[in-house]
Design an enzyme around this catalytic site. Structure first.
Site: not given
Ligand code: SAM
Length: 494
Positions: A239, A241, A243, A245, A373
């Site tokens: 998951c 965006a 980005g 991590k 978070c």
């Molecule tokens: N890891 C990111 C960072 O550190 O910059 C933050 C991630 S954010 C908490 C969660 C992300 O997971 C969101 O962008 C959301 O759109 C995406 N997401 C949620 N469900 C998902 C899925 N089933 N498959 C892929 N991405 C997903």
């Protein structure tokens, strides 16, 4: 007026909705304006609300607009006043619209009240107005990491005198004003400075040589890569965006043509943000170091990624660890909304479980780091427990890593009492909680956070044996000597 109508919705919800404003805006699928723009507008309008309301009252603008038979909500009016008087640009961002015209017909009286307000508070600029909640929403420390994909530490400090001139301090408590820098004790290449320091104005930031990232948000990529006996050439960020991590994980990749982070993101708009961030952080190496896929992670076939050995799973969560909206369990708000919150947390937890279970099914995976978070056990320890109790996951050989492999010196661990569901043995609960880390909002220098590290011990031992384990005689991640078997580590069976 679309920007204002969209922002109006968030301003109206603000007192009732759970989750941080940031997560609500950035996770909103209906939004067509830039989330960054909407967030900044709503955030700043909330910050100056008391002053804006004084101007509304004194100028009688609401009554004037109503006289022209134009309807405008209090929230929309606040947003327009914000942009006219409190924003650096000082204008309404939209084309022609009857509401805009009716509003601007009152421009002179609004500006007159604004001048009186500044005189009353003896300030020349908006930035000098005291705001009672500004400290509440501000991070106590501005964290950044040197982006080692682009520059190493020594060159960084030589190239950027702004950073070299900062005075080193030993603790974050000493970051009492601009001018100081703290080198983090837990995460390599991570630094803390005073929040008023103008970091985003620095050339290093513009070049992508520093990345602004909260301390705890750096935990997952570090946990995945901190064991020198368990090196990951191919990593999946489930998951991704925006980005943070992903690019951090890319910075840990070992040298080699086949080293890569596969970054998955299901939201189209956020994929664009992810791409921009990865391009900034990795430059022309982007396609080699980070491969982005716009897809729902649960639809990805794990068999297509046999060489992925490490995964980061940071799914959508309540965002309750992000300040401003960090929910106090004892507050009236959380009590009155408890049914709604419980339902929302239950849904989030089952989604988080599904994503994690899919991650744990990757055939070559040896380590999977789960994070949120959120400060709620429902999304954290309880998801971990449900995963550990799942028969299929147990049969695959997954357990929690021991504390000595999960930023051991970091003092705040998982909540031990949550693990009584797995064992009544206190030591077992302590060991399980040791496989998790927590950060409390503000108190620990940034956002509230949780991370847990899942490992397949046998696979890690096997890898270490075949790749010349460090000769400390310890390859089991429970920190015990090799002659102790995995049966010595129980705790999931009660
Ligand atoms: N890891 C990111 C960072 O550190 O910059 C933050 C991630 S954010 C908490 C969660 C992300 O997971 C969101 O962008 C959301 O759109 C995406 N997401 C949620 N469900 C998902 C899925 N089933 N498959 C892929 N991405 C997903």
């Amino acid at each position: 007026m679309k920007l204002y109508f969209e922002a109006e919705r968030f301003l109206k919800q603000n007192d009732k909705a759970s989750g941080s404003l940031q997560s609500r805006v950035f996770n909103d699928k209906r939004l067509t304006s830039s989330p960054k723009h909407v967030f900044a507008l709503v955030y700043s309008t909330i910050k100056f609300k008391d002053y804006i309301d004084q101007i509304i009252k004194k100028s009688k603008v609401k009554q004037e607009i109503a006289r022209g038979k134009v309807r405008i909500s209090d929230e929309l009016l606040r947003l327009l006043i914000h942009d006219l008087l409190f924003s650096p640009r000082g204008r309404i961002e939209s084309g022609k619209h009857p509401i805009k015209d009716a509003f601007l017909a009152n421009k002179t009286r609004l500006q007159a009240e604004f001048i009186k307000l500044k005189l009353k508070y003896k300030v020349k600029a908006v930035s000098e107005l005291p705001t009672k909640d500004s400290s509440e929403d501000e991070t106590p420390v501005r964290w950044f990491r040197i982006n080692t994909i682009k520059i190493d530490k020594d060159r960084f400090f030589k190239k950027h005198p702004f950073f070299a001139k900062l005075q080193p301090v030993n603790t974050i408590a000493e970051l009492t004003s601009p001018g100081f820098i703290y080198s983090d004790d837990y995460i390599p290449h991570l630094y803390g400075i005073h929040p008023k320091e103008k970091l985003s104005a620095q050339e290093a930031y513009k070049l992508g040589e520093v990345i602004i990232q909260d301390r705890a948000s750096c935990f997952p990529a570090h946990i995945l890569n901190q064991d020198p006996n368990d090196v990951h050439k191919q990593v999946m960020d489930a998951c991704s965006a925006p980005g943070n991590k992903t690019t951090h994980a890319a910075a840990y990749l070992p040298q080699g043509e086949d080293s890569v982070v596969f970054a998955t993101e299901r939201d189209a708009k956020r994929v664009a943000i992810l791409r921009t961030m990865c391009e900034k952080a990795t430059g022309k190496n982007r396609k080699r170091l980070v491969q982005i896929t716009h897809k729902d992670f649960t639809t990805i076939n794990p068999e297509d990624f046999p060489d992925v050995t490490g995964l980061i799973v940071d799914p959508s969560c309540s965002g309750s660890g992000i300040f401003g909206r960090a929910m106090d369990e004892n507050s009236e708000e959380s009590k009155s909304d408890s049914t709604i919150d419980q339902e929302r947390l239950r849904k989030l937890a089952s989604f988080q479980f599904v994503i994690m279970k899919h991650a744990l099914s990757f055939p070559g995976a040896r380590k999977v780091v789960y994070s949120t978070c959120s400060i709620h056990a429902e999304e954290n320890e309880r998801v971990v427990i449900d995963l550990l109790l799942d028969e299929q996951i147990r049969n695959q050989g997954w357990t929690l890593a021991s504390r000595d492999k999960v930023i051991p010196e970091w003092p705040r661990r998982g909540i031990e009492s949550e693990f009584v569901k797995m064992s009544r043995d206190e030591q077992v609960c302590r060991d399980l909680a040791g496989g998790c880390v927590r950060a409390n909002p503000k108190e620990d220098g940034g956002i509230g956070f949780f991370a847990a590290c899942f490992v397949k011990r046998e696979a890690i031992d096997e890898y270490a044996k075949n790749n010349g384990a460090a000769d400390n005689g310890k390859v089991c991640d429970n920190g015990k000597d090799n002659n102790e078997t995995s049966e010595d580590w129980q705790g999931f069976d009660n």
